[in-house]
Structure formats: C-alpha cells, structure tokens
Design an enzyme around this catalytic site. Sequence first.
Site, mmCIF file in Angstrom:
data_model
loop_
_atom_site.group_PDB
_atom_site.id
_atom_site.type_symbol
_atom_site.label_atom_id
_atom_site.label_comp_id
_atom_site.label_asym_id
_atom_site.label_seq_id
_atom_site.Cartn_x
_atom_site.Cartn_y
_atom_site.Cartn_z
ATOM 1 N N LYS A 139 -1.154 -2.996 8.425
ATOM 2 C CA LYS A 139 -2.133 -2.035 7.902
ATOM 3 C C LYS A 139 -1.759 -1.675 6.473
ATOM 4 O O LYS A 139 -0.620 -1.282 6.192
ATOM 5 C CB LYS A 139 -2.134 -0.796 8.802
ATOM 6 C CG LYS A 139 -3.235 0.198 8.514
ATOM 7 C CD LYS A 139 -3.183 1.344 9.530
ATOM 8 C CE LYS A 139 -4.257 2.375 9.257
ATOM 9 N NZ LYS A 139 -4.172 3.502 10.223
ATOM 10 N N HIS A 141 -3.253 0.714 4.613
ATOM 11 C CA HIS A 141 -3.516 2.106 4.272
ATOM 12 C C HIS A 141 -2.910 3.008 5.351
ATOM 13 O O HIS A 141 -2.354 2.534 6.333
ATOM 14 C CB HIS A 141 -5.034 2.352 4.173
ATOM 15 C CG HIS A 141 -5.774 2.053 5.444
ATOM 16 N ND1 HIS A 141 -6.074 0.768 5.839
ATOM 17 C CD2 HIS A 141 -6.236 2.873 6.427
ATOM 18 C CE1 HIS A 141 -6.717 0.798 6.995
ATOM 19 N NE2 HIS A 141 -6.825 2.065 7.384
#
Length: 262
Positions: A139, A141
């Site tokens: 991921k 963010h």
Amino acid sequence: MADVTTGAKVGCGVQAGQVAEGGQVSGQAATQPNELAQDELAQEFVRFSVESGVLRWGEFQTKAGRISPYFFNAGGFDDGAKLGRLAQCYARRIVASGIGFDMLFGPAYKGIPLVAALAVELARLGHNHAFAYNRKEAKAHGEGGTLVGAPLRGRVLIVDDVMSAGTAVRESIGLIRAAGATPHAVAIALDRQECATETGPDGTLHDLPHSAVQYVREQLGLQVCAIARLSDLLDYLQGQHSPEMAGHRERVQAYRARYGVA
C-alpha cells in the site's frame, strides 16, 4: 466429543482456563496431549468439512497436475457459524499440541479470516493474542507497506488452511524475519500427507521424497500441527458403509499409495 482434558463436551472447542500463558495448555495436556481426544477431533473435523461441502469426493486436478480423489476448499467455511466452529477446531488442536507462541500471523488470502477468527476464539477462552496478516500488494498511502495489524514480535504462529508446496509459509517466514520476529510454528487445517514437487531445469514437475509439512519441520525448523491428516480422511471413509463411499475409499487409498508420505 470429550474435551482435551476432563470437562464439558464442547464440540471442537476448548474450555476457558485450559490455555496457559504463551499459548500452552495448563496441566498434563501441555506436555502429553491426549491422543484419543486428538483423533476424535480429527474425525469430527472431517465430518464437519464433509457436511459443509468443504471436503468433496470426485476427481480434482491439483497444482502439481495430479488427479486427486478428494478436494478440500477452506473457502467453503463461508458463514459465521462455520467459521466460528472452524476456529474452535484450530484452537483445540493448537492447545493440545502444547506449542508456545507470542502472536498469530495469517498469510494472504485465506489465512486472513482464519487468523482473525482464531484470535477471537482464543480471546474467548481467556487468552488474548495479537495478530497480523499481509496484503499481496504494498500500500502506497496510509500506513503503507504489506503488513496489517499488530507489529510482528516474538514467536509467531502462522495460520493457514493447507500446505501443498509450502510457498505461503516460506513467504511468511521472510516477512516475519524482516520485521525482527521469529517464525516459530504453523497451524493448518489439513495435512495432505503427500510428496511435494519441484520444477526441474526442463520445466517439468518432479516428485520429492518429502511432503511440504515435512520440509517445513525438518528443513525450516518450524513446528507444524494440523487439525486432521489424510490418514484421518481414510479413517472416516473406513467407517462409511455405502458402496459409493467404499469406492471413494479405494480411490483415496490408491492415491496415497502413489503419492503419500508418513
């Protein structure tokens, strides 16, 4: 079915007070598991899997290209009641094994609901363990990375459904070590007890003299416990007396004679 130690009959479950600190069982069961109770658990689990449509008989192609006479799909534990009962079975087997651990880890994807359900069941028994899991894609963010949940620490118990090639376990070991924790043991639902495979230089698959479970135990040094094994499936079939089930038993026996390991 009787519990791991004397007490109420609770199906696949264990009673509060049986789990000691470090994930071990208090009393005799921590060092001398009740083998009869473990066999009973395996048979109950096989019946539960058949009734849930998770364990089916027929012809199914495995990742190794073999035609298997049975198919186990843990994704079929697909409602709250089934998943809760499955978690009880995991908890009972882990408790009976006496394996000590500090936290739980579930490899993506099937290991994610398994580890969460098991953590809830252990907490219900009065033994609260942190858990974590990974995502396949990092991921970019938010919290970022591939790990979700509690920080990995101490001795980690990996929770998965089956172990065919051991790929998910090896990937989990890498993630756990990279985080500074110790991959310590693996809990699975079913040990297929069949030889693993490897891809040769010519791109073809070759049978190995050991199973993925044996490799993880002997080469990677992790403890492994399974709720049930292929031998337990055969015991279940042995107790079924219809001609149809007799045919399934013969095919499973033949498959084990061809590909089986201890």
